[in-house]
Design an enzyme around this catalytic site. Sequence first.
Site, PDB file in Angstrom:
ATOM      1  N   ASP A  67     -12.144  12.775   8.834  1.00  0.00           N
ATOM      2  CA  ASP A  67     -12.168  13.864   7.862  1.00  0.00           C
ATOM      3  C   ASP A  67     -13.543  14.537   7.828  1.00  0.00           C
ATOM      4  O   ASP A  67     -14.500  14.055   8.450  1.00  0.00           O
ATOM      5  CB  ASP A  67     -11.778  13.362   6.470  1.00  0.00           C
ATOM      6  N   ASN A 136     -10.206   6.915  -6.177  1.00  0.00           N
ATOM      7  CA  ASN A 136      -8.897   7.418  -6.624  1.00  0.00           C
ATOM      8  C   ASN A 136      -7.783   7.034  -5.646  1.00  0.00           C
ATOM      9  O   ASN A 136      -6.682   7.549  -5.729  1.00  0.00           O
ATOM     10  CB  ASN A 136      -8.950   8.938  -6.781  1.00  0.00           C
ATOM     11  N   HIS A 138      -7.811   7.625  -2.441  1.00  0.00           N
ATOM     12  CA  HIS A 138      -7.641   8.492  -1.274  1.00  0.00           C
ATOM     13  C   HIS A 138      -7.962   7.748   0.017  1.00  0.00           C
ATOM     14  O   HIS A 138      -8.767   6.826   0.046  1.00  0.00           O
ATOM     15  CB  HIS A 138      -8.406   9.822  -1.416  1.00  0.00           C
ATOM     16  N   GLU A 143      -5.689  13.118  -0.812  1.00  0.00           N
ATOM     17  CA  GLU A 143      -5.984  12.959  -2.227  1.00  0.00           C
ATOM     18  C   GLU A 143      -4.709  12.618  -3.010  1.00  0.00           C
ATOM     19  O   GLU A 143      -3.598  12.760  -2.484  1.00  0.00           O
ATOM     20  CB  GLU A 143      -6.579  14.270  -2.757  1.00  0.00           C
TER      21      GLU A 143
END
Length: 246
Positions: A67, A136, A138, A143
């Site tokens: 990413d 979170n 991810h 996400e």
Amino acid sequence: MNIKVQTNYEEMSKVTAEFIINYVNHKPDSLLCLAGGHTPLRTFDYLIEAAINRQVDFSECKFVGLDEWVGLGKSVKGSCQETLYTSLFDRISISEEQICFFNGLAEDTAVECKRVDHFIFENGKIDVILLGIGMNGHLGFNEPNVSPDLYSHVVGLDPVTKDVSSKYFEEEVNVKQGISLGIQHIVESDTVILIANGAKKADIVKQTVEGEKTVEVPSSLVQDLPNVHFFIDEEAASLLEKSDKE
Ligand code: PGA
């Protein structure tokens, strides 16, 4: 999901590196996708040490980036590309032709996604994907509420990711989007390695392993895949009901 709990970050990193080294020794032309972020950094040190000591040879491997922050290029310290080059690629004698990384400065991000997808497809599939877990849940920039059937895509960053982002950069950056391999790439990988350490990850580790499988927690989407190995330290495992402690 095969969960192995190690005493601390150091042991977790060593075991993770050993797994990757064994894999590459069995398949020297592996396509590897290794996450940026802070969690894999010590694993990278062990991979470098093994390469220097000729316990592993990466010369036939290919590497694809997981990413990148949209708007940030390799020249920005803390970008995913800069992190991977500085902490691994520049130190294991591999050539530029072996690497395909998202360019966060690409003018057309849709074309950039296609370029990276093409690199993966022309090499078959990802053999080993090493993933940290965000606070979170991810994976890469997949996400919360991600579509699970996507390949490379551009995403608006979750507020938690934006908050956490400052830890990677020396200067203030205003990141709003990420460009990332999709869950579909992860699911199709031959082997998935998740890593997490520290008490701050204990809650998300519990949700990943024992929580409901839901797009709200992207890391939970891999929980019932047979080819997932989860290496964590005791602190990160502290809220789990049961786990295989080593
Ligand atoms: P970290 O990041 O390894 O720096 O904790 C993980 C992630 O957010 O994916």
